[in-house]
Enzyme design. Structure first.
Site: not given
Length: 491
Positions: A236-238, A240-241, A258, A292
């Site tokens: 997912g998004s950076t 949230v990651g 990822e 992505c």
């Protein structure tokens, strides 16, 4: 949506429910499944909350040891049967992918075929060597280093390729003896969750080994923090990651991230411009740019920039946008109004700062035209940010050194592509790029499932998915030493 009698029966089983020890009501209520192209409600799914997560984690914890102890050929047989059923149900699954996710038919069919390969590759994992013997300084001692299951793996999957990006982690994690709790995005909970749960149930996976809990951020947070979940695999998004990484770091929990990318396709002055513009169009516009690995920055040598732009504009203007369920189109809808508004704002802000619209730049409802921007510079949103929409921003450069600096100016480091008539020149440029994947004379959206996949920098936690990397990703190391005769120590 038309459905076979079998699929109707399956839909009745999961309607308004989650999968956890069978199809059950969710404590978090339910939500509609909405078709982006029309706004029609296709059904309802259950929404899991922290209570559901806790119940699923405990159930997985209870079931995982027996699953891990099962002979490897029986685990492999479940994966192979799931692969067979996937193909048998291809039309139903592809239809959901088109309607729920806005996928064009070709994308849906590719995703399903890729998942079939993933399942078969996962089925081969249990029979691979999972240990090594090491010498010892102690006579008579045998040192065995082996990989063992983690226990329970939490998988948080996104909405853009929900079938593939769920199974990319679910399949190898199961094959290697783990239990799995999957949290699909509620926007694509059928394709990325409910159909997968039914697939493995019908393939003979023992009850309790797989749980499917659609939900939002609170559900994901509960999964990440649960003490009985030993690993989180997040795509997912950076933004949230990073939060998930911080939590897992504090809990000393294994995590695979990822994340996003702002990927560059570099077109040198000796490139085949017809091939380069084909790669540029595919990389920028495939699945409405909601990938992505999207070619989000087109870095083109000044001597060929105008010619490249002309070819890219021609390709963009030839793409038909519409409802992929009812029309033969190249691009479907953006996933929702929030995402569409973000894309439109990034384009408009860049135009306000001096970028020029060469093609597209407009939208109707959730259908955004393939867009080409020229005169894009660092500092503009179209250069600096991950757009995640059908937009191809062109930035010019004057030397290979400047091209490398522009690629590396992004904190992301997922994928890049280089087009050149001189492979040695392209390889020399590739050596200077800080990205996890580089494709020469090709485009950025590449994924071969036997090749380890992953990014650098803000694009991930430097782990890899695919092929032999899966064995390390979804297991942990264990050292066992054996003495034929016990040692007597001087104490």
């Amino acid at each position: 949506m038309s459905a076979s009698p079998a699929s109707k029966t399956q839909a009745q089983a999961w309607t308004s429910r989650i999968y956890s020890g069978g199809w059950i009501a969710a404590h978090g209520g339910q939500t509609d499944v909405v078709e982006p192209a029309t706004g029609a409600v296709l059904g309802t799914v259950g929404v899991a909350d922290s209570v559901d997560v806790s119940c699923a984690a405990r159930s997985a914890h209870a079931a995982r040891d027996a699953w891990a102890a099962m002979p490897f050929d029986r685990r492999a047989a479940v994966l192979r049967e799931a692969a067979r059923l996937l193909q048998e149900r291809a039309e139903e699954i592809n239809s959901w992918n088109m309607r729920e996710c806005g996928s064009v038919r070709a994308k849906a069919e590719w995703e399903l075929n890729a998942c079939h390969e993933q399942l078969l590759a996962a089925a081969a994992l249990p029979m691979q060597p999972h240990g090594q013997l090491y010498p010892s300084v102690m006579p008579g001692r045998m040192n065995l280093s082996r990989r063992v299951p983690l226990g329970t793996v939490g998988v948080i999957a996104p909405w853009n390729f929900p079938l593939l990006l769920s199974l990319r982690s679910v399949a190898p994690a199961l094959a290697l003896g783990n239990a799995v709790v999957l949290k699909p995005d509620v926007r694509t909970a059928v394709t990325g969750g409910q159909l997968i749960a039914q697939l493995f149930a019908d393939a003979g996976l023992p009850e309790g080994v797989l749980h499917v809990l659609p939900g939002g951020p609170d559900t994901g947070d509960a999964l990440v923090r649960h003490p009985l979940v030993e690993m989180i695999s997040f795509t997912g998004s950076t933004v949230v990651g990073r939060r998930i990484g911080e939590v897992c770091g504090g809990l000393l929990k294994k995590v695979a991230l990822e994340l996003g990318g702002n990927n560059a396709i570099v077109v040198l002055d000796d490139a085949d411009l017809d091939a380069a513009s084909s790669s540029g169009a595919w990389g920028a516009f495939l699945h409405q740019g909601q990938i992505c690995m999207q070619a989000g920055r087109h870095l083109v040598h000044r001597r060929v920039a105008e010619a490249y732009a002309e070819r890219l504009v021609q390709r963009a203007q030839a793409l038909r946008v519409g409802n992929p369920h009812t029309e033969a189109v190249h691009l479907g809808p953006i996933i929702n109004a929030q995402q569409l508004s973000r894309i439109a704002a990034l384009v408009q802000c860049s135009v306000d700062q001096g970028a020029r619209v060469l093609a597209g730049g407009t939208h109707d409802k959730l259908f955004h035209q393939a867009t080409v921007l020229a005169d894009v510079r660092p500092g503009m949103p179209a250069f600096d940010e991950e757009i995640f929409g059908p937009v191809a921003p062109i930035t010019v450069f004057d030397s290979d050194e400047e091209a490398a600096e522009l690629v590396n100016a992004s904190p992301y480091g997922l994928a890049a592509a280089i087009h050149s008539g001189n492979v040695s020149r392209a390889m020399a440029l590739a050596d200077r790029l800080h990205t996890g994947m580089i494709h020469i004379n090709d485009q950025t959206v590449n994924n071969e499932f036997h090749v380890p996949f992953g990014g650098m920098g803000a694009s991930g936690s430097h782990g890899r998915f695919g092929g032999p990397a899966n064995l390390e990703a979804f297991t942990q190391g264990q050292w066992i030493s054996v003495m034929a005769e016990p040692i007597t120590y001087p104490f």
